[in-house]
Design a protein around this motif. Sequence first.
Motif, PDB file in Angstrom:
ATOM      1  N   ALA A 131      38.378  13.197  -7.385  1.00 41.54           N
ATOM      2  CA  ALA A 131      37.338  13.339  -6.359  1.00 41.54           C
ATOM      3  C   ALA A 131      36.249  12.310  -6.594  1.00 41.54           C
ATOM      4  CB  ALA A 131      36.738  14.740  -6.380  1.00 41.54           C
ATOM      5  N   ALA A 132      35.636  11.845  -5.510  1.00 44.05           N
ATOM      6  CA  ALA A 132      34.520  10.913  -5.634  1.00 44.05           C
ATOM      7  C   ALA A 132      33.313  11.589  -6.269  1.00 44.05           C
ATOM      8  CB  ALA A 132      34.153  10.340  -4.273  1.00 44.05           C
ATOM      9  N   ALA A 133      33.071  12.851  -5.902  1.00 44.59           N
ATOM     10  CA  ALA A 133      31.923  13.592  -6.425  1.00 44.59           C
ATOM     11  C   ALA A 133      32.226  15.083  -6.370  1.00 44.59           C
ATOM     12  CB  ALA A 133      30.659  13.280  -5.628  1.00 44.59           C
ATOM     13  N   GLY A 134      31.504  15.843  -7.171  1.00 46.63           N
ATOM     14  CA  GLY A 134      31.678  17.288  -7.166  1.00 46.63           C
ATOM     15  C   GLY A 134      30.429  17.995  -7.640  1.00 46.63           C
ATOM     16  N   ALA A 135      30.286  19.245  -7.207  1.00 45.96           N
ATOM     17  CA  ALA A 135      29.094  20.006  -7.571  1.00 45.96           C
ATOM     18  C   ALA A 135      29.430  21.487  -7.686  1.00 45.96           C
ATOM     19  CB  ALA A 135      27.991  19.806  -6.543  1.00 45.96           C
ATOM     20  N   ARG A 136      28.677  22.144  -8.555  1.00 49.09           N
ATOM     21  CA  ARG A 136      28.797  23.582  -8.771  1.00 49.09           C
ATOM     22  C   ARG A 136      27.460  24.228  -8.442  1.00 49.09           C
ATOM     23  NH1 ARG A 136      29.202  23.217 -13.761  1.00 49.09           N
ATOM     24  NH2 ARG A 136      31.476  23.151 -14.017  1.00 49.09           N
ATOM     25  N   PHE A 137      27.485  25.317  -7.674  1.00 47.00           N
ATOM     26  CA  PHE A 137      26.254  26.022  -7.300  1.00 47.00           C
ATOM     27  C   PHE A 137      26.397  27.505  -7.623  1.00 47.00           C
ATOM     28  CE2 PHE A 137      26.558  22.361  -4.500  1.00 47.00           C
ATOM     29  CZ  PHE A 137      25.281  21.827  -4.537  1.00 47.00           C
ATOM     30  N   ASP A 138      25.313  28.111  -8.067  1.00 48.27           N
ATOM     31  CA  ASP A 138      25.267  29.547  -8.309  1.00 48.27           C
ATOM     32  C   ASP A 138      24.689  30.216  -7.064  1.00 48.27           C
ATOM     33  OD1 ASP A 138      24.672  32.171  -9.109  1.00 48.27           O
ATOM     34  OD2 ASP A 138      24.330  31.550 -11.184  1.00 48.27           O
TER      35      ASP A 138
END
Length: 285
Positions: A131-138
């Motif tokens: 993936a070019a970018a990734g994020a995790r959110f609560d």
Amino acid sequence: MLPVLAVAAASIVAGCPVFPASNPWNQDISHAPVAPRSAAYVKSIGLRAGLHPDFASTTYGIPFRVVPETQKPVPIHFTAYGASSDKGPYPVPLTAPVEAGSDRHVVVLQRGTCKLYELFGAHRAGRGWNAAAGARFDLRTGALRPARWTSADAAGLPIFPGLARADEAVGNGEITHALRVTVPRTQKAYISPARHYASPSSNPDLPPMGLRLRLKASFDTSRFHGQARVILSALKRYGMIVADNGSPWYITGAPDRRWDDDDLHALGQVSGSAFEAVQTGAIER
């Protein structure tokens, strides 16, 4: 002094709140003051361009998948924005749906942990994903990303909370949060909860990432019905948040067979001149 904004109860998906009720995505901005540069922002986006639902009853839109707490994490290899991406592994199954088109977003919500995982430019690779970018959110806390960090979206925002979802519009008859919107050009600045800009321009008449826009209270929605009217009501109360560079006034939703495409098509009758920018926070650079 910045406005004190009203809030709505957060929507619940898979037993998880979609951020706390006080989170900006859930704030009622119907009485927020108009931003000083509202007219310039709206003009730059397009006064005559029509509102466009970037989702439909088919596969058109950004899909999402709910996975169990026991979902096995898989490796994630970042190809472009690794320095501002949350490191893997992520519990994103290889069967997770990928958005059609060049952006190739993947959005996964995990039951139990109430964590949201999002990828941009995603491609299956072996046992995991590139993936070019990734994020995790609560989803329980709504904690922001570090300043100037991107996410799976250019503005460093989560995608899922800004999707128009049929379970709300059709199932509940209302949408109680802001929607994600794209605009052609932005400036090198952002407004919280956005954390990142994606432009070299210092033109103050261009919208910053995270700008909140709303449908004017004076706009007559009586000629609209069904799902289109539900969406327009939400745009008056909760508005939309600039999340990426793209086509003017494109609001994002998840594909779902329950959408009435004829209703959604009617939204194109609403031109950019029907919107205004509101003041929700300080511009950061």
